[in-house]
Design a protein around this motif. Structure first.
Motif, mmCIF file in Angstrom:
data_model
loop_
_atom_site.group_PDB
_atom_site.id
_atom_site.type_symbol
_atom_site.label_atom_id
_atom_site.label_comp_id
_atom_site.label_asym_id
_atom_site.label_seq_id
_atom_site.Cartn_x
_atom_site.Cartn_y
_atom_site.Cartn_z
ATOM 1 N N SER A 111 -9.664 5.937 -8.396
ATOM 2 C CA SER A 111 -9.841 4.720 -7.536
ATOM 3 C C SER A 111 -10.248 3.846 -8.801
ATOM 4 N N GLN A 112 -10.806 3.533 -9.432
ATOM 5 C CA GLN A 112 -10.752 3.285 -11.030
ATOM 6 C C GLN A 112 -8.983 3.287 -11.326
ATOM 7 N N MET A 144 -11.736 5.291 -2.587
ATOM 8 C CA MET A 144 -11.607 3.411 -3.302
ATOM 9 C C MET A 144 -12.686 3.053 -1.829
ATOM 10 N N LEU A 174 -14.760 0.483 -4.384
ATOM 11 C CA LEU A 174 -15.484 -1.196 -4.331
ATOM 12 C C LEU A 174 -16.656 -1.261 -4.354
ATOM 13 N N GLY A 210 -2.982 -3.958 -8.917
ATOM 14 C CA GLY A 210 -3.845 -5.057 -8.632
ATOM 15 C C GLY A 210 -2.822 -6.074 -7.571
ATOM 16 N N TYR A 248 0.787 -1.617 0.161
ATOM 17 C CA TYR A 248 -0.306 0.194 0.173
ATOM 18 C C TYR A 248 1.093 1.050 0.196
ATOM 19 N N ARG A 259 -7.237 1.277 -8.979
ATOM 20 C CA ARG A 259 -7.091 -0.440 -8.143
ATOM 21 C C ARG A 259 -7.015 -0.817 -10.082
ATOM 22 N N LYS A 260 -6.650 -0.587 -11.013
ATOM 23 C CA LYS A 260 -6.290 -0.790 -12.444
ATOM 24 C C LYS A 260 -5.287 -1.341 -12.036
ATOM 25 N N SER A 313 -3.720 -3.828 -1.671
ATOM 26 C CA SER A 313 -5.541 -4.326 -1.505
ATOM 27 C C SER A 313 -5.612 -2.715 -0.748
ATOM 28 N N TRP A 314 -7.200 -2.032 -1.278
ATOM 29 C CA TRP A 314 -6.812 -1.362 -1.293
ATOM 30 C C TRP A 314 -8.545 -0.518 0.031
ATOM 31 N N ASN A 315 -8.896 -2.022 0.997
ATOM 32 C CA ASN A 315 -9.419 -1.625 1.745
ATOM 33 C C ASN A 315 -10.128 -0.902 3.314
#
Length: 630
Positions: free
Chosen positions: A313-314, A294, A298, A321, A269, A317-318, A324-326
């Protein structure tokens, strides 16, 4: 040529040629791509091979940096120190001027015999050496002058010279001159970099934390995937992020070191957001707010016409990969502070770590905290948390506004995913009744800081579905009720404030400073609960006006534009003070009148300014809320 193997092959050819090399070689690559590391590794291997053949072999490399040099004499000093490592720095600097003149580039020429003697002496010392001039594009001296200096060693000394540069970072105003001079000095340009896997291993050697060394050694593939996600990695940035990460581990809760998976998730991260931050993809504000961005993406709450945050955000995440962004174990707000200023708020970070599921374990966390990240729970853990949460809702156990808003966000989001926690009721209706019940029982807690700049989060976590219209309406209900709860608390504390003022009329900082825990109330509207006659007792004492109290009130309204509930009270106080001044005997009556008029006029000016600012601030808040709900 672009491959490092080809670069090594050509350098072997170039450096193996005897006699006049005729030209210099440029090793070119983007800033931070590992050019310097490539040079170091190449010459290490070359010297090692030479020593294997001849144990008396000498290292031919003289590696100097052009970054930050003040004048050309600084380059000469570096070269002299590298050529004569056994001599002290003072000797090198003492010889600097003479050596510079020997090069023949410093203004008026000196005695030719002196120059020739010095030149010959220096040439003898450099015989068989290879000179590497690094960081050309970062040199503050005009590049045409530097290239002229370098050319002396190619054309007149007949030495092998390597220049290392990032041509894309050459200043635009210098490009034309640089290209003309390059044509005369550089005979071959080779684009190079470094093998990321080799560099990561090398970086691991500088780390002191064995736990971090182990993570790097065991998880190299994921680390490489992350740092290479945007193309060729910037190794300077990666190195800086690794050192920030190690420093963070040294200072915060040691439980972070207890699990390699936790360490890896945080490292990946930090590498992703750190690379973005250092390359301009994220600024301090956008990194601090990243969790909410994020979270929204999600759950597919991206708008039909994506806004800037949705696109960010897109993209993240793309691109990354493996990350873990959550729910990072260290909040991105604290990482923003670390990257921007180097500061580590140990207390806040440790509080966040202690409440994180990966550290505390589900059994140690409240139900709402577990359901906040329900998407990471298995069915068994989810059902346990859901049952406990539903019982707490029914029993009205959530009394802090932040917990209530988390409960509302969770309920709204789960309802959107087909799980109804509210017995078929609409969230707005349910939480309106919830708030009315706990307010009636005088159980709602005040939370004055909850609705400030970080109003969309509590306990370091953004609210689920905080950008939905339904949540926004529930939030409005909670904010109004919490404001009334705070007003009741202030009414109960105002007697203490007045007692302190009466005991020490000059102790007025409590009226404008902001620190409730320390007994300062500048942040909160509360004085309207004081009878005007009681406050007048503090303003006028024995026919003498307390100017410091009036000055403190002026400062109070200058610092805080949200005290409008006190403005009507101020008029009553002024009228009461003037009524009492009229009864003061001369000569103090006129003196008090003049001083009171001046003091209250100052207060009125601050109030007028606050009134003028309030609509602007209200419009900004309304606009921000509209953007969030569009």
């Amino acid at each position: 040529m672009s491959d490092n193997a080809d670069a090594k092959d050509f350098l072997d050819y170039y450096l193996g040629r005897e006699g006049d090399p005729e030209y210099a070689v440029l090793l070119e690559g983007a800033w931070g791509s590992g050019k310097s590391y490539f040079v170091e590794r190449y010459f290490e291997e070359r010297f090692k091979a030479a020593k294997a053949k001849n144990k008396d072999a000498k290292d031919p490399l003289i590696h100097v940096t052009l970054f930050g040099i003040r004048d050309l004499a600084d380059i000469t000093t570096q070269m002299f120190e590298k050529a004569h490592p056994n001599l002290g720095g003072k000797v090198a600097k003492g010889a600097n001027f003479l050596l510079s003149k020997a090069v023949g580039i410093f203004g008026p020429s000196v005695d030719p015999k002196e120059s020739a003697g010095l030149l010959q002496d220096l040439a003898l010392n450099l015989n068989g050496r290879v000179i590497v001039f690094d960081d050309l594009e970062r040199c503050p001296i005009p590049l045409v002058e530097v290239m002229g200096y370098i050319n002396q060693f190619v054309e007149h000394r007949k030495l092998h010279v390597i220049v290392v540069a990032s041509e894309e970072d050459v200043q635009p105003e210098q490009l034309d001159d640089y290209r003309r001079r390059k044509e005369k000095v550089i005979g071959k340009t080779i684009r190079v970099g470094s093998d990321p896997a080799e560099v990561i291993v090398k970086f691991a050697e500088i780390l002191t934390s064995q736990a971090l060394k182990n993570v790097v050694a065991n998880q190299t593939a994921k680390i490489l995937a992350t740092i290479s996600a945007k193309g060729k990695p910037n190794f300077r940035s990666v190195r800086a992020i690794l050192l920030d990460y190690e420093r963070l581990l040294e200072k915060v809760d040691e439980r972070l070191l207890s699990d390699e998976d936790i360490m890896l998730d945080l490292l990946l991260y930090m590498l992703a957001v750190g690379i973005e931050f250092r390359s301009g993809g994220l600024d301090r504000k956008s990194l601090a707010e990243l969790q909410s961005v994020m979270q929204a993406h999600l759950f597919g709450s991206v708008r039909a016409s994506p806004n800037e945050k949705d696109l960010l955000s897109q993209r993240l995440r793309k691109t990354y990969g493996a990350v873990s962004w959550n729910d990072p174990v260290v909040h991105p707000r604290h990482l923003a502070e670390l990257f921007a200023s180097g500061s580590i708020n140990v207390t806040e970070i440790n509080n966040h770590i202690a409440g994180h599921p990966a550290i505390a374990g589900p059994a140690q966390l409240p139900a709402w905290r577990r359901l906040w990240g329900w998407f990471d729970l298995g069915q068994k853990d989810f059902q346990q948390a859901r049952t406990e949460f539903a019982l707490q809702l029914a029993a009205r156990e959530f009394t802090h506004p932040g917990e209530i808003l988390h409960a509302a966000g969770i309920a709204v989001r789960l309802q959107r995913f087909g799980d109804d926690l509210l017995g078929g009721r609409k969230p707005l209706d349910y939480f309106r009744d919830y708030i009315e019940e706990i307010v009636a029982a005088d159980r709602l807690k005040a939370a004055p800081s909850l609705f400030g700049p970080m109003r969309k989060s509590y306990a370091g976590l953004v609210y689920n579905d905080h950008d939905s219209p339904t949540f926004a309406r529930v939030e409005e209900l909670v904010e109004k009720a919490a404001t009334r709860a705070l007003d009741r608390e202030m009414a109960s504390e105002v007697e203490t404030v007045m007692s302190r003022l009466l005991a020490n009329p000059r102790h007025t900082a409590m009226l404008y400073e902001w620190d409730r825990d320390a007994g300062y109330y500048g942040e909160f509207a509360m004085l309207h609960h004081v009878p005007a006659s009681s406050f007048a007792d503090v303003v006028l004492v024995d026919g003498k006006l307390n100017d410091s109290v009036l000055a403190a009130l002026a400062e109070r309204y200058r610092r805080n534009v949200n005290l409008d509930r006190e403005y009507g009270w101020l008029k009553k106080v002024r009228a009461e003070v003037n009524k009492r001044i009229a009864k003061v005997p001369p000569p103090h009556r006129q003196l008090c009148k003049l001083r009171a008029e001046y003091g209250f006029n100052q207060i009125d000016e601050m109030v007028a300014l606050a009134r003028a600012m309030a609509p602007t601030l209200a419009r900004r808040r309304a606009a921000a809320k509209l953007v969030e709900t569009v």
